[in-house]
Scaffold this active site. Structure first.
Site, PDB file in Angstrom:
ATOM      1  N   HIS A 474       0.820  -1.211   0.000  1.00  0.00           N
ATOM      2  CA  HIS A 474       0.000   0.000   0.000  1.00  0.00           C
ATOM      3  C   HIS A 474       0.857   1.267   0.000  1.00  0.00           C
ATOM      4  O   HIS A 474       0.707   2.132   0.865  1.00  0.00           O
ATOM      5  CB  HIS A 474      -0.917   0.018   1.225  1.00  0.00           C
ATOM      6  CG  HIS A 474      -1.854  -1.130   1.315  1.00  0.00           C
ATOM      7  ND1 HIS A 474      -2.460  -1.510   2.498  1.00  0.00           N
ATOM      8  CD2 HIS A 474      -2.313  -1.989   0.373  1.00  0.00           C
ATOM      9  CE1 HIS A 474      -3.231  -2.559   2.279  1.00  0.00           C
ATOM     10  NE2 HIS A 474      -3.163  -2.859   0.997  1.00  0.00           N
ATOM     11  N   PRO A 475       1.764   1.443  -0.959  1.00  0.00           N
ATOM     12  CA  PRO A 475       2.576   2.661  -0.978  1.00  0.00           C
ATOM     13  C   PRO A 475       1.745   3.879  -1.358  1.00  0.00           C
ATOM     14  O   PRO A 475       0.824   3.800  -2.173  1.00  0.00           O
ATOM     15  CB  PRO A 475       3.641   2.357  -2.035  1.00  0.00           C
ATOM     16  CG  PRO A 475       2.961   1.409  -2.972  1.00  0.00           C
ATOM     17  CD  PRO A 475       2.072   0.564  -2.099  1.00  0.00           C
TER      18      PRO A 475
END
Length: 566
Positions: A474-475
């Site tokens: 989940h960058p």
């Protein structure tokens, strides 16, 4: 540059056919007189491993579909380099992710507004979530029906372990929520996934492929965008490589980067937009000094707490080759069975401590004991919960490794550098053990497999987390939205200081949301499309939202209050 320097001219160039890019390609090309070119480095998504939900761990590890990024050695994770899978295929990461559909908590969007992202409160984004959804539960004030993205619960929590997890959360004092994507996130309940009729509802399936017949939209695959072309402070087009040749395309209206939290800031910097000293160090001409590009890098970590199961009812029974083949054959014939679910069918959201207005811990429950990427499984039967601290304080940075567009960027997340993050995992593990000790698990509970009962003290938990934690993929945050000097885009997604250039993807999030990022990224694409087209935003919602009445004075809040008629 003159007109003769360009191979072709369109109105909009969208870079990246991922979640937001597919949304933009669809919505912008609704205007029949508008020419849209969508550039994607990856290729087709016609692999059964992409389309069959249960197989999602396979494309995560295939170079054909994954960019193959890795972080720099992370001190907080014992110097490990963490694999950062990103989709290199139409649909982007929505074609290789775990399909979890989580909007986040309304408080996340309050944080965005507090950091200068006016117009992005939850009341203002909720209508866009509703517009994108085709929810099997039907439409109401919170959920949408008839939208492009199918949302369901997979196999309806048929395995009794899913219900046991929800009941354990209620027994532990957290309450059960009827819809964590509705009025109340906090608590335990069924989990949603982006699956329609047993098939992955990726952004490519939902938004892109249904409109590829439009004459004003072209998808060009295997095209590596190398830079944005700028004239007198205005983005006028892009340069890309394809088939061994370099091409230039002019955009008469706008260039839109939807290339991911990694590739969008990388492209800005390759184009001379970013921290001046970093660009000079790579020999790149500075076109606009924008120091926030690449900063504010955030991600979610998670650990797997595994428990042996005393009944032979878990997914571990289906891991042998013959059983897997049976799942695949049934799915190919009927698009149902275990193949039609990502297997994360219940979940929970709690606060790690008192004093928090809304949850910071997320649970995904799995009726099996196996690594997220499928690389390892426990012997015998087991179940697990993915424990993630979703509001991290730690921040990292993305920088260029070189001026070569084919070189991967350098990713340093600085995971667990803040004591608050480490403390949240200590609390999270202890609270998870308390969950598994509830009566609901009495018929199923065996010994703790991971981390094991020998891990008890703060130091032991810290050591285990540092060695076991993996990214949740989940960058976010590397082109942060806001109005201060370190903001990269304004609340209209326009790159500050450069005309006709926007960024529309998870990189613009000021803070990472409390949940998986695909749903918010789709929403960003929907809302930005209206901005780009000059449309009035959808009317804000006035649906009530749940926050603990005590302002977070208690760590757990019990059963939800029942509204009249519910």
């Amino acid at each position: 540059m003159t007109e003769t320097d360009f191979d072709e001219t369109v109105d909009y160039v969208v870079v990246g056919a991922g979640s937001a890019g597919c949304v933009l390609a669809n919505r912008l090309s609704e205007d029949a007189g508008t020419r849209v070119l969508l550039l994607e480095f990856g290729g087709k998504d016609n692999s059964v491993y992409i389309q069959m939900p249960v197989a999602f761990s396979i494309p995560l590890n295939k170079p054909r579909f994954d960019w193959g990024f890795h972080s720099e050695p992370e001190p907080g994770l014992k110097g490990r380099r963490i694999h950062q899978a990103r989709g290199k295929v139409i649909g982007g990461s929505s074609s290789i992710n775990g399909m979890a559909y989580v909007r986040g908590h309304p408080g996340d969007y309050e944080e965005w507004v507090g950091q200068g992202a006016s117009g992005w409160s939850y009341a203002e984004v909720l209508p866009y979530f509703r517009r994108l959804e085709d929810c099997v539960y039907g439409a109401d004030d919170y959920r949408g029906s008839g939208g492009p993205v199918g949302v369901c619960n997979g196999n309806g929590m048929k395995n009794p372990l899913y219900r046991a997890f929800v009941d354990a959360g209620r027994q532990a004092g957290y309450g059960e929520t009827a819809d964590y994507n509705g009025e109340r996130q906090e608590g335990f309940g069924r989990m949603d996934m982006t699956v329609r009729n047993g098939v992955r509802a990726s952004a490519a399936n939902a938004y892109l492929k249904p409109v590829l017949g439009r004459q004003n939209l072209e998808l060009r695959m295997h095209a590596l965008t190398t830079r944005v072309l700028i004239e007198q402070g205005r983005a006028v087009g892009v340069e890309y490589r394809r088939g061994g040749r370099t091409h230039r395309v002019r955009a008469t209206r706008e260039v839109i980067l939807s290339a991911s939290a990694f590739n969008s800031p990388k492209l800005l910097m390759l184009s001379g937009i970013g921290p001046a000293e970093q660009l000079k160090a790579q020999g790149i001409e500075v076109r606009h000094d924008l120091p926030g590009v690449g900063a504010n890098l955030q991600d979610h970590l998670e650990v797997w707490v595994q428990q042996a199961c005393t009944q032979k009812i878990t997914l571990n029974a289906w891991l042998n080759p013959l059983a897997r083949a049976a799942i695949g054959v049934r799915w190919m014939l009927f698009k149902d069975g275990l193949g039609a679910s990502n297997q994360f069918e219940s979940n929970g959201y709690i606060r790690s401590r008192e004093g928090l207005r809304f949850p910071d811990i997320q649970y995904h429950f799995l009726a099996g004991a196996i690594a997220y990427d499928g690389s390892s499984a426990a012997e015998g039967h087991g179940f697990q919960v993915h424990l993630g601290h979703n509001k991290p304080k730690s921040r990292g940075r993305l920088t260029l490794a070189s001026a070569d567009p084919e070189a991967a960027p350098k990713l340093f997340f600085n995971y667990l550098s803040e004591e608050a993050d480490r403390a949240a995992y200590r609390a999270g593990l202890r609270l998870t053990r308390e969950l598994f000790a509830q009566p609901a698990f009495d018929p199923f509970r065996g010994e703790e497999l991971a981390p094991g009962r020998q891990v008890q003290s703060d130091d032991e938990i810290d050591d285990w987390v540092a060695g076991a934690a993996e990214t949740a993929y989940h960058p976010a945050g590397t082109c942060r939205m806001g109005r201060d000097p370190l903001a990269v885009v304004d609340p209209e997604c326009r790159v500050r200081g450069v005309e006709a250039l926007r960024v529309v993807d998870s990189s613009i999030m000021p803070t990472v949301t409390n949940g998986n990022l695909n749903a918010p990224t789709l929403m960003i694409g929907e809302k930005a499309a209206d901005m780009i087209r000059g449309r009035q935003p959808l009317p804000a919602s006035n649906a009530p939202l749940f926050f603990a009445e005590d302002g977070g004075a208690r760590q757990r809040i019990g059963e939800p209050e029942r509204r009249p008629g519910s």
